[in-house]
Scaffold this active site. Structure first.
Site, PDB file in Angstrom:
ATOM      1  N   HIS A 135       0.900  -1.290  -0.040  1.00  0.00           N
ATOM      2  CA  HIS A 135      -0.019   0.096  -0.033  1.00  0.00           C
ATOM      3  C   HIS A 135       0.781   1.116  -0.081  1.00  0.00           C
ATOM      4  O   HIS A 135       1.925   1.340   0.570  1.00  0.00           O
ATOM      5  CB  HIS A 135      -1.051  -0.178   1.216  1.00  0.00           C
ATOM      6  CG  HIS A 135      -1.998   0.989   1.070  1.00  0.00           C
ATOM      7  ND1 HIS A 135      -2.094   2.276   0.877  1.00  0.00           N
ATOM      8  CD2 HIS A 135      -3.461   0.481   0.847  1.00  0.00           C
ATOM      9  CE1 HIS A 135      -3.297   2.753   0.978  1.00  0.00           C
ATOM     10  NE2 HIS A 135      -4.132   1.462   0.474  1.00  0.00           N
ATOM     11  N   HIS A 136       0.329   2.236  -0.573  1.00  0.00           N
ATOM     12  CA  HIS A 136       1.338   3.305  -0.847  1.00  0.00           C
ATOM     13  C   HIS A 136       1.639   4.304   0.620  1.00  0.00           C
ATOM     14  O   HIS A 136       2.208   5.251   0.708  1.00  0.00           O
ATOM     15  CB  HIS A 136       0.595   4.452  -1.998  1.00  0.00           C
ATOM     16  CG  HIS A 136       1.626   5.325  -2.550  1.00  0.00           C
ATOM     17  ND1 HIS A 136       2.730   5.665  -2.046  1.00  0.00           N
ATOM     18  CD2 HIS A 136       1.741   5.723  -4.032  1.00  0.00           C
ATOM     19  CE1 HIS A 136       3.405   6.369  -2.968  1.00  0.00           C
ATOM     20  NE2 HIS A 136       2.917   6.228  -4.187  1.00  0.00           N
ATOM     21  N   SER A 137       0.386   4.043   1.328  1.00  0.00           N
ATOM     22  CA  SER A 137       0.305   4.833   2.558  1.00  0.00           C
ATOM     23  C   SER A 137       1.843   4.290   3.420  1.00  0.00           C
ATOM     24  O   SER A 137       2.178   4.828   4.414  1.00  0.00           O
ATOM     25  CB  SER A 137      -0.660   4.525   3.531  1.00  0.00           C
ATOM     26  OG  SER A 137      -0.797   3.190   3.778  1.00  0.00           O
TER      27      SER A 137
END
Length: 280
Positions: A135-137
């Protein structure tokens, strides 16, 4: 106190990437010259994942905090049962279809938001493929690269741990020849840097507000318009080797930067459903 150490709030950008309309993931495809031994991958990750806080933390129930957790590596390493006889010589097509289906499956939020898929399938460029989804987070590309590099060993020298070259820090006031007693010059530098930070922050906020109200993307030949909701359309991923000479030709003809050309082509392809993908 222990609970505060185990929980850390999400950064503003991490919250943006977690929002329902965006929910962005990074998909990395790596080719190998030999078949992959999944047991070795699992063993190496067990010694390295805990060193990277975001890859060993799960999302809180309220979606606002990272919670440190014990990672079960086996749950994150997926080795699908592949029938090589059915695939035949179409290894590239199988990998493209697999990645396309993978992008439609959301990550399990009850555990750290990443997984690794090992495909011992021969393609035109490799003997085996690894698909890493995170996930980009969790962070930017450097965070993912740090984990990959830390999990890599040379077969000729397994004890050697490769590292990413550290960036040189900018010179401080002492390296500029300023003496510690020269407090006046230090004060001037501090005031200037503070004013520049405030100015840049105000400008960025005004640009964001203007973009929300009336600013639009610059019209270019690569700017595609569509009234269709492309977010729910199934897409097929293709691996292509692009010549930089062709990119430079487009850049020169359209008077654009290379980043704008690449972004425009990618956005044009991803803005259409499967049956309307443009042919370049």
């Amino acid at each position: 106190m222990a609970k505060e150490e185990e929980e850390q709030p999400l950064s503003p950008m991490a919250r943006v990437f977690q929002s329902q309309g965006i929910d962005s993931c990074i998909v990395t495809i790596i080719g190998f010259k030999t078949k992959i031994n999944a047991d070795i991958i699992v063993e190496v990750l067990k010694h390295n994942v805990s060193k990277h806080p975001r890859f060993s933390s799960k999302l809180g129930d309220d979606g606002r905090n990272w919670i440190k957790t014990k990672v079960n590596i086996e749950d994150h390493v997926v080795v699908p049962n592949v029938n090589l006889e059915e695939i035949g010589e179409d290894g590239d097509g199988f990998v493209n279809d697999y990645v396309s289906r993978l992008t439609m499956i959301p990550l399990d939020r009850s555990k750290p938001l990443w997984d690794i898929h090992i495909l011992n399938v021969k393609t035109s460029d490799a003997e085996a493929i690894t698909v890493i989804r995170s996930h980009h987070s969790l962070g930017d590309g450097m965070s993912l690269m740090s984990l990959l590099v830390a999990s890599t060993r040379k077969t000729s020298d397994p004890a050697t741990t490769p590292t990413i070259t550290a960036l040189k820090r900018r010179g401080t006031t002492s390296s500029l020849g300023l003496k510690k007693k020269d407090w006046f010059m230090k004060l001037v530098f501090f005031i200037c840097n503070t004013l520049r930070l405030i100015w840049n922050t105000v400008v960025d906020l005004l640009l964001i507000l203007a973009t929300m109200l009336f600013l639009k993307d610059t019209e270019t030949p690569l700017h595609c318009h569509t009234e269709m909701d492309s977010g729910s359309n199934l897409r097929r991923f293709y691996h292509r080797t692009v010549s930089l000479d062709d990119i430079k030709l487009i850049k020169k003809a359209m008077n654009m930067t290379i980043n704008d050309v690449l972004l425009g082509v990618t956005q044009a392809a991803s803005s259409f459903p499967l049956y309307e993908l443009p042919i370049w």
